[in-house]
Scaffold this motif. Structure first.
Motif, mmCIF file in Angstrom:
data_model
loop_
_atom_site.group_PDB
_atom_site.id
_atom_site.type_symbol
_atom_site.label_atom_id
_atom_site.label_comp_id
_atom_site.label_asym_id
_atom_site.label_seq_id
_atom_site.Cartn_x
_atom_site.Cartn_y
_atom_site.Cartn_z
ATOM 1 N N MET A 48 0.832 -1.205 0.000
ATOM 2 C CA MET A 48 0.000 0.000 0.000
ATOM 3 C C MET A 48 0.869 1.258 0.000
ATOM 4 O O MET A 48 0.569 2.222 -0.714
ATOM 5 C CB MET A 48 -0.944 -0.001 1.202
ATOM 6 C CG MET A 48 -2.112 -0.952 1.055
ATOM 7 S SD MET A 48 -3.109 -0.615 -0.421
ATOM 8 C CE MET A 48 -3.634 1.054 -0.092
ATOM 9 N N ARG A 49 1.952 1.264 0.780
ATOM 10 C CA ARG A 49 2.843 2.433 0.783
ATOM 11 C C ARG A 49 3.432 2.659 -0.608
ATOM 12 O O ARG A 49 3.563 3.799 -1.065
ATOM 13 C CB ARG A 49 3.942 2.258 1.833
ATOM 14 C CG ARG A 49 3.454 2.491 3.259
ATOM 15 C CD ARG A 49 4.587 2.529 4.265
ATOM 16 N NE ARG A 49 5.211 1.231 4.459
ATOM 17 C CZ ARG A 49 4.739 0.272 5.248
ATOM 18 N NH1 ARG A 49 3.617 0.464 5.919
ATOM 19 N NH2 ARG A 49 5.378 -0.878 5.375
ATOM 20 N N GLN A 51 1.957 1.828 -3.455
ATOM 21 C CA GLN A 51 0.897 2.324 -4.334
ATOM 22 C C GLN A 51 0.499 3.766 -4.006
ATOM 23 O O GLN A 51 -0.057 4.460 -4.855
ATOM 24 C CB GLN A 51 -0.323 1.402 -4.266
ATOM 25 C CG GLN A 51 -0.040 0.039 -4.849
ATOM 26 C CD GLN A 51 -1.285 -0.776 -5.133
ATOM 27 O OE1 GLN A 51 -2.397 -0.426 -4.743
ATOM 28 N NE2 GLN A 51 -1.105 -1.892 -5.815
ATOM 29 N N MET A 52 0.785 4.202 -2.789
ATOM 30 C CA MET A 52 0.452 5.567 -2.382
ATOM 31 C C MET A 52 1.583 6.551 -2.690
ATOM 32 O O MET A 52 1.575 7.675 -2.197
ATOM 33 C CB MET A 52 0.106 5.587 -0.891
ATOM 34 C CG MET A 52 -1.161 4.814 -0.567
ATOM 35 S SD MET A 52 -1.367 4.445 1.188
ATOM 36 C CE MET A 52 -1.959 6.010 1.808
ATOM 37 N N PHE A 67 -12.426 11.405 1.189
ATOM 38 C CA PHE A 67 -11.009 11.778 1.314
ATOM 39 C C PHE A 67 -10.844 13.147 1.968
ATOM 40 O O PHE A 67 -10.010 13.327 2.853
ATOM 41 C CB PHE A 67 -10.344 11.778 -0.062
ATOM 42 C CG PHE A 67 -9.870 10.438 -0.544
ATOM 43 C CD1 PHE A 67 -10.507 9.259 -0.182
ATOM 44 C CD2 PHE A 67 -8.779 10.345 -1.384
ATOM 45 C CE1 PHE A 67 -10.070 8.025 -0.628
ATOM 46 C CE2 PHE A 67 -8.321 9.119 -1.839
ATOM 47 C CZ PHE A 67 -8.966 7.959 -1.458
ATOM 48 N N TRP A 71 -8.280 12.858 4.993
ATOM 49 C CA TRP A 71 -6.847 12.948 4.746
ATOM 50 C C TRP A 71 -6.194 14.275 5.116
ATOM 51 O O TRP A 71 -5.027 14.266 5.545
ATOM 52 C CB TRP A 71 -6.542 12.580 3.296
ATOM 53 C CG TRP A 71 -6.656 11.107 3.070
ATOM 54 C CD1 TRP A 71 -7.587 10.467 2.298
ATOM 55 C CD2 TRP A 71 -5.855 10.075 3.641
ATOM 56 N NE1 TRP A 71 -7.407 9.106 2.361
ATOM 57 C CE2 TRP A 71 -6.345 8.843 3.179
ATOM 58 C CE3 TRP A 71 -4.763 10.080 4.511
ATOM 59 C CZ2 TRP A 71 -5.785 7.627 3.543
ATOM 60 C CZ3 TRP A 71 -4.203 8.867 4.874
ATOM 61 C CH2 TRP A 71 -4.706 7.666 4.402
ATOM 62 N N ALA A 75 -2.498 13.337 7.141
ATOM 63 C CA ALA A 75 -1.541 13.273 6.034
ATOM 64 C C ALA A 75 -0.250 12.544 6.399
ATOM 65 O O ALA A 75 0.488 12.128 5.500
ATOM 66 C CB ALA A 75 -1.217 14.686 5.544
ATOM 67 N N TYR A 77 -0.055 9.646 7.326
ATOM 68 C CA TYR A 77 -0.209 8.276 6.826
ATOM 69 C C TYR A 77 -0.141 8.193 5.300
ATOM 70 O O TYR A 77 -0.057 7.103 4.745
ATOM 71 C CB TYR A 77 -1.536 7.675 7.308
ATOM 72 C CG TYR A 77 -1.632 7.612 8.814
ATOM 73 C CD1 TYR A 77 -0.809 6.761 9.555
ATOM 74 C CD2 TYR A 77 -2.530 8.413 9.495
ATOM 75 C CE1 TYR A 77 -0.886 6.710 10.929
ATOM 76 C CE2 TYR A 77 -2.620 8.371 10.885
ATOM 77 C CZ TYR A 77 -1.800 7.519 11.590
ATOM 78 O OH TYR A 77 -1.869 7.474 12.956
ATOM 79 N N TRP A 78 -0.219 9.352 4.633
ATOM 80 C CA TRP A 78 -0.138 9.390 3.173
ATOM 81 C C TRP A 78 0.665 10.624 2.780
ATOM 82 O O TRP A 78 0.106 11.644 2.391
ATOM 83 C CB TRP A 78 -1.522 9.432 2.547
ATOM 84 C CG TRP A 78 -1.543 9.192 1.059
ATOM 85 C CD1 TRP A 78 -0.500 9.265 0.183
ATOM 86 C CD2 TRP A 78 -2.693 8.849 0.281
ATOM 87 N NE1 TRP A 78 -0.926 8.990 -1.094
ATOM 88 C CE2 TRP A 78 -2.265 8.721 -1.064
ATOM 89 C CE3 TRP A 78 -4.029 8.640 0.585
ATOM 90 C CZ2 TRP A 78 -3.149 8.401 -2.092
ATOM 91 C CZ3 TRP A 78 -4.901 8.314 -0.432
ATOM 92 C CH2 TRP A 78 -4.452 8.195 -1.758
ATOM 93 N N ILE A 81 -0.231 13.742 0.127
ATOM 94 C CA ILE A 81 -1.649 13.791 -0.261
ATOM 95 C C ILE A 81 -2.173 15.228 -0.323
ATOM 96 O O ILE A 81 -2.935 15.574 -1.220
ATOM 97 C CB ILE A 81 -2.525 12.919 0.677
ATOM 98 C CG1 ILE A 81 -3.986 12.892 0.214
ATOM 99 C CG2 ILE A 81 -2.464 13.420 2.109
ATOM 100 C CD1 ILE A 81 -4.243 12.149 -1.051
ATOM 101 N N TRP A 124 -8.594 6.330 -6.991
ATOM 102 C CA TRP A 124 -8.824 5.501 -5.809
ATOM 103 C C TRP A 124 -10.337 5.416 -5.594
ATOM 104 O O TRP A 124 -11.035 6.427 -5.614
ATOM 105 C CB TRP A 124 -8.171 6.112 -4.573
ATOM 106 C CG TRP A 124 -6.672 6.030 -4.567
ATOM 107 C CD1 TRP A 124 -5.789 6.916 -5.097
ATOM 108 C CD2 TRP A 124 -5.881 4.990 -3.984
ATOM 109 N NE1 TRP A 124 -4.502 6.499 -4.892
ATOM 110 C CE2 TRP A 124 -4.528 5.319 -4.206
ATOM 111 C CE3 TRP A 124 -6.193 3.813 -3.309
ATOM 112 C CZ2 TRP A 124 -3.480 4.511 -3.759
ATOM 113 C CZ3 TRP A 124 -5.156 3.010 -2.858
ATOM 114 C CH2 TRP A 124 -3.819 3.365 -3.087
#
Length: 197
Positions: A48-49, A51-52, A67, A71, A75, A77-78, A81, A124
């Motif tokens: 997942m990391r 793909q992100m 989202f 998010w 943020a 965690y991504w 973003i 997504w």
């Protein structure tokens, strides 16, 4: 020209609705929100990391609402973003407080965007948008996360509105929990034949 990549959590029977949490999308009386959570493990987290990784996002309005409500405050965690450009297909929204959001009105707007220079466009969730893109042959890659569960009902990625299309597997990983990460790229027209002939 940019690639459009559709990333989807999907069950064995094709359901993509509300993989992340019980209250994510209960429309249609859907009762199984959060069905992907029991299968999380270290390998799926690493995938997942990956793909992100930073890219621009192309989202449907409903996914964008989810989202935008989550998010901006999470943020960490991504990474990236909030800085990424979020392109949103919507007939109702025209402005947002979330930075770097641009609204598109129709398929022609998406085709123009695809023909520009820039990062890949990652879709997504956004089931209605994904089906629209598949219908108009605008999907360059499908990154599917196939979970070993059958739900029987819920919103599905594929239906009879999409065009026939062939894809080639470019990468795959099976997690300890049985989730198959499978990336496919568009590979021309559907071919037919006779087995053993």
């Amino acid at each position: 020209m940019r690639k459009i990549i559709v990333l989807t959590f999907i069950t064995l029977d094709g359901v993509m609705q509300a993989p992340g949490a019980p209250d994510e999308d209960t429309s249609g009386g859907f009762e199984y929100g959060g069905w992907s959570a029991p299968y999380n493990d270290e390998v799926s987290g690493q995938m997942m990391r990956k793909q992100m990784a930073p890219a621009d996002l192309l989202l449907g309005r409903k996914t964008y609402d989810i989202f935008a409500g989550y998010w901006p405050q999470h943020a960490e965690y991504w990474p990236g973003i909030n800085e990424a450009t979020k392109y949103v297909l919507s007939n109702t929204l025209e402005q947002s407080d979330w930075s770097n959001t641009i609204f598109l009105k129709n398929v022609a707007d998406i085709q123009k965007l695809k023909n520009t220079d820039g990062p890949d466009l990652k879709v997504w969730g956004s089931g209605e948008l994904a089906r629209l893109l598949l219908k108009h042959d605008l999907v360059d890659e499908l990154w599917l996360k196939l979970y070993p569960v059958v739900l029987g009902n819920g919103k599905r990625l594929f239906n009879d509105t999409i065009i026939p299309a062939a894809f080639t597997l470019t990468e795959s990983t099976v997690t300890p929990g049985g989730v198959i990460f499978a990336n496919y790229k568009r590979a021309g027209e559907v071919k037919t034949g006779t087995i053993g002939g």
